[in-house]
Write a protein that holds these residues in place. Structure first.
Motif, mmCIF file in Angstrom:
data_model
loop_
_atom_site.group_PDB
_atom_site.id
_atom_site.type_symbol
_atom_site.label_atom_id
_atom_site.label_comp_id
_atom_site.label_asym_id
_atom_site.label_seq_id
_atom_site.Cartn_x
_atom_site.Cartn_y
_atom_site.Cartn_z
ATOM 1 N N GLY A 246 6.325 -12.589 -16.482
ATOM 2 C CA GLY A 246 6.948 -12.516 -17.635
ATOM 3 C C GLY A 246 8.412 -12.093 -17.706
ATOM 4 N N LEU A 247 9.040 -11.566 -18.981
ATOM 5 C CA LEU A 247 10.355 -11.366 -19.116
ATOM 6 C C LEU A 247 10.361 -9.694 -19.870
ATOM 7 C CD1 LEU A 247 13.436 -12.589 -19.840
ATOM 8 C CD2 LEU A 247 12.543 -12.713 -21.999
ATOM 9 N N TRP A 248 11.618 -9.260 -19.022
ATOM 10 C CA TRP A 248 11.970 -7.812 -19.359
ATOM 11 C C TRP A 248 13.397 -7.927 -19.596
ATOM 12 C CZ3 TRP A 248 8.192 -9.520 -15.794
ATOM 13 C CH2 TRP A 248 7.110 -8.834 -15.859
ATOM 14 N N ALA A 249 13.647 -6.669 -20.365
ATOM 15 C CA ALA A 249 15.035 -6.525 -20.997
ATOM 16 C C ALA A 249 15.370 -5.010 -20.697
ATOM 17 C CB ALA A 249 15.361 -6.699 -22.375
ATOM 18 N N THR A 250 16.810 -4.692 -20.263
ATOM 19 C CA THR A 250 17.328 -3.346 -20.328
ATOM 20 C C THR A 250 18.329 -3.303 -21.189
ATOM 21 O OG1 THR A 250 18.192 -1.794 -18.813
ATOM 22 C CG2 THR A 250 18.790 -4.036 -18.482
ATOM 23 N N ASN A 251 18.606 -2.138 -21.651
ATOM 24 C CA ASN A 251 19.861 -1.760 -22.540
ATOM 25 C C ASN A 251 20.568 -0.519 -21.989
ATOM 26 O OD1 ASN A 251 18.120 0.307 -23.171
ATOM 27 N ND2 ASN A 251 17.463 -0.471 -25.336
ATOM 28 N N ASP A 252 20.284 -0.210 -20.721
ATOM 29 C CA ASP A 252 20.798 1.121 -20.325
ATOM 30 C C ASP A 252 21.406 0.765 -18.672
ATOM 31 O OD1 ASP A 252 18.673 0.677 -18.644
ATOM 32 O OD2 ASP A 252 17.993 2.829 -19.235
ATOM 33 N N GLY A 253 21.699 -0.587 -18.505
ATOM 34 C CA GLY A 253 22.435 -1.023 -17.247
ATOM 35 C C GLY A 253 21.365 -1.310 -16.041
ATOM 36 N N GLY A 254 20.314 -1.428 -16.617
ATOM 37 C CA GLY A 254 19.152 -1.471 -15.373
ATOM 38 C C GLY A 254 18.302 -0.221 -15.048
ATOM 39 N N GLY A 255 18.449 0.757 -15.628
ATOM 40 C CA GLY A 255 17.905 2.160 -15.408
ATOM 41 C C GLY A 255 16.348 1.768 -15.924
ATOM 42 N N ALA A 256 16.113 1.142 -16.885
ATOM 43 C CA ALA A 256 14.715 0.916 -17.189
ATOM 44 C C ALA A 256 14.547 -0.317 -17.995
ATOM 45 C CB ALA A 256 14.539 1.977 -18.347
ATOM 46 N N TRP A 257 13.409 -0.932 -17.681
ATOM 47 C CA TRP A 257 13.185 -2.389 -18.503
ATOM 48 C C TRP A 257 11.869 -2.271 -19.011
ATOM 49 C CZ3 TRP A 257 16.579 -6.270 -16.965
ATOM 50 C CH2 TRP A 257 17.664 -5.781 -15.607
ATOM 51 N N GLN A 258 12.157 -3.063 -20.416
ATOM 52 C CA GLN A 258 11.139 -3.161 -21.381
ATOM 53 C C GLN A 258 10.488 -4.673 -21.279
ATOM 54 O OE1 GLN A 258 14.288 -2.100 -22.430
ATOM 55 N NE2 GLN A 258 13.467 0.068 -21.500
ATOM 56 N N TYR A 259 9.163 -4.566 -21.106
ATOM 57 C CA TYR A 259 8.404 -6.030 -21.197
ATOM 58 C C TYR A 259 8.681 -6.950 -22.390
ATOM 59 C CZ TYR A 259 4.632 -9.279 -21.063
ATOM 60 O OH TYR A 259 3.993 -10.454 -20.925
ATOM 61 N N GLN A 260 8.957 -8.145 -22.665
ATOM 62 C CA GLN A 260 9.381 -8.588 -23.698
ATOM 63 C C GLN A 260 8.093 -9.663 -23.874
ATOM 64 O OE1 GLN A 260 12.251 -8.055 -25.524
ATOM 65 N NE2 GLN A 260 11.841 -6.449 -23.886
ATOM 66 N N PRO A 261 7.425 -9.703 -24.884
ATOM 67 C CA PRO A 261 6.227 -10.578 -24.928
ATOM 68 C C PRO A 261 6.316 -11.784 -25.450
ATOM 69 C CG PRO A 261 6.203 -9.187 -26.898
ATOM 70 C CD PRO A 261 7.373 -8.616 -26.007
ATOM 71 N N ILE A 262 7.736 -12.246 -25.716
ATOM 72 C CA ILE A 262 8.267 -13.812 -26.187
ATOM 73 C C ILE A 262 7.531 -14.578 -25.248
ATOM 74 C CG2 ILE A 262 10.188 -15.101 -26.381
ATOM 75 C CD1 ILE A 262 11.940 -12.626 -26.803
ATOM 76 N N ILE A 263 7.729 -14.427 -23.750
ATOM 77 C CA ILE A 263 6.971 -15.220 -22.699
ATOM 78 C C ILE A 263 5.803 -14.683 -22.166
ATOM 79 C CG2 ILE A 263 7.255 -16.557 -20.568
ATOM 80 C CD1 ILE A 263 10.361 -16.706 -21.163
ATOM 81 N N GLY A 264 4.616 -14.696 -22.627
ATOM 82 C CA GLY A 264 3.349 -14.345 -22.396
ATOM 83 C C GLY A 264 2.978 -14.261 -20.975
ATOM 84 N N PRO A 265 2.379 -13.289 -20.478
ATOM 85 C CA PRO A 265 2.125 -13.487 -18.818
ATOM 86 C C PRO A 265 1.090 -14.319 -18.638
ATOM 87 C CG PRO A 265 1.217 -11.457 -20.052
ATOM 88 C CD PRO A 265 1.910 -12.181 -21.112
ATOM 89 N N VAL A 266 1.147 -15.019 -17.397
ATOM 90 C CA VAL A 266 0.278 -15.892 -16.833
ATOM 91 C C VAL A 266 -1.348 -15.042 -16.776
ATOM 92 C CG1 VAL A 266 -0.617 -17.178 -14.978
ATOM 93 C CG2 VAL A 266 1.623 -16.826 -15.519
ATOM 94 N N PRO A 267 -2.249 -15.748 -17.258
ATOM 95 C CA PRO A 267 -3.737 -14.923 -17.507
ATOM 96 C C PRO A 267 -3.959 -14.483 -15.945
ATOM 97 C CG PRO A 267 -3.901 -17.270 -18.382
ATOM 98 C CD PRO A 267 -2.472 -17.111 -17.781
ATOM 99 N N GLY A 268 -4.370 -13.160 -16.110
ATOM 100 C CA GLY A 268 -4.697 -12.053 -14.980
ATOM 101 C C GLY A 268 -3.422 -11.194 -14.590
ATOM 102 N N TRP A 269 -2.292 -11.662 -15.318
ATOM 103 C CA TRP A 269 -1.239 -10.778 -15.035
ATOM 104 C C TRP A 269 -1.141 -9.613 -15.931
ATOM 105 C CZ3 TRP A 269 1.968 -11.862 -10.857
ATOM 106 C CH2 TRP A 269 2.095 -13.207 -10.478
ATOM 107 N N SER A 270 -0.563 -8.374 -15.491
ATOM 108 C CA SER A 270 -0.383 -7.146 -16.369
ATOM 109 C C SER A 270 1.103 -6.835 -16.253
ATOM 110 C CB SER A 270 -1.098 -6.088 -15.654
ATOM 111 O OG SER A 270 -0.793 -4.782 -16.080
ATOM 112 N N PRO A 271 1.600 -6.344 -17.370
ATOM 113 C CA PRO A 271 3.153 -6.180 -17.850
ATOM 114 C C PRO A 271 3.391 -4.829 -16.900
ATOM 115 C CG PRO A 271 1.959 -6.587 -19.918
ATOM 116 C CD PRO A 271 0.902 -6.695 -18.827
ATOM 117 N N SER A 272 2.224 -4.078 -16.600
ATOM 118 C CA SER A 272 2.740 -2.933 -15.850
ATOM 119 C C SER A 272 2.812 -3.229 -14.196
ATOM 120 C CB SER A 272 1.547 -1.687 -15.825
ATOM 121 O OG SER A 272 0.343 -2.336 -15.286
ATOM 122 N N SER A 273 2.475 -4.304 -13.922
ATOM 123 C CA SER A 273 2.617 -4.685 -12.083
ATOM 124 C C SER A 273 3.955 -4.708 -11.874
ATOM 125 C CB SER A 273 2.010 -6.033 -12.108
ATOM 126 O OG SER A 273 0.636 -6.325 -12.534
#
Length: 256
Positions: free
Chosen positions: A229-256
């Protein structure tokens, strides 16, 4: 994309049998006609090496400045423009003996070049930097050269078990490195020392590797993606937030 303009580089299609020189084009971000910029120097349009029929040129932008790196040639070429593509200048490459190269630009002056030889694992590799837009280069890091130590005290070790396939430079000191067969890395001292980057991992590869693509709009806002999937950061890469715009492939977990 830079400012209100989007740039693109065209080359040969897969399996092309006739010559098709590279070209750089631009268009307004909001849409409109594409215009071809000044022709590239002949050195950047040579025949691709035998492992591919695609030129695979890399276009890097910073304001009105741009660099085009065509590493998939018998003699790799690097060219630049500082007038929005009205003219191009050929630059030297400090590591032409390598199989792959990745270029990052933090400004019109600050460049970083990662070079690697991917025929062996871990891959022999180097990181070079320039503070004058690519006119002169300084070796900052080296790894996996058998019997060959860094020649100067200020040349660091990259400590990379993979091979560089992409760079995202935020400024003259901080840059992110995407790797093939290895965890992504980040440097905060201009390329002398690297540490594992906090990019989302891919569970399919036993948590090895990470982002397959990485881009920053500024020093704080960036995006990374992999097959989960797709992730975004707004603190220069310190933390990344999962973006549901591009959904995960079946069987994937955003926490992986």
């Amino acid at each position: 994309i830079t400012g209100e303009t989007v740039w693109a580089v065209t080359g040969c299609a897969q399996g092309a049998t006739t010559a098709c020189p590279l070209a750089v084009l631009s268009s307004p971000v909001g849409g409109g006609r594409w215009s071809e910029l000044a022709p590239l120097p002949a050195a950047a349009e040579g025949e691709p090496i035998s492992n591919s029929s695609i030129g695979e040129a890399q276009l890097v932008l910073s304001g009105e400045s741009a660099w085009l790196l065509n590493a998939n040639l018998p003699e790799p070429a690097l060219v630049s423009t500082d007038d929005g593509g009205q003219s191009w200048t050929s630059l030297s490459i400090p590591c032409t003996q390598y199989a792959t190269m990745s270029l990052g630009a933090a400004s019109a002056d600050d460049l970083m070049l990662a070079c690697s030889w991917m025929g062996a694992w871990p891959a022999p590799q180097e990181v070079w930097v320039s503070d004058d837009g690519g006119i002169q280069w300084l070796l900052r890091g080296r790894e996996w050269f058998t019997g060959r130590q860094p020649p100067l005290p200020d040349v660091g070790t990259i400590d990379n078990g993979g091979a560089p396939i992409g760079l995202a430079s935020l400024n003259g000191t901080t840059a992110w490195m995407l790797n093939d067969r290895g965890d992504d890395l980040v440097t905060h001292d201009g390329g002398a020392a690297w540490a594992p980057a906090a990019l989302p991992q891919s569970a399919a590869w036993n948590n090895a590797g990470g982002g397959e693509g990485l881009a920053f709009a500024n020093a704080q806002d960036g995006w990374t993606f992999n097959s989960a999937g797709l992730w975004a950061t707004n603190d220069g890469g310190g933390a990344w937030q999962y973006q549901p715009i591009i959904g995960p492939v079946p069987g994937w977990s955003p926490s992986s």
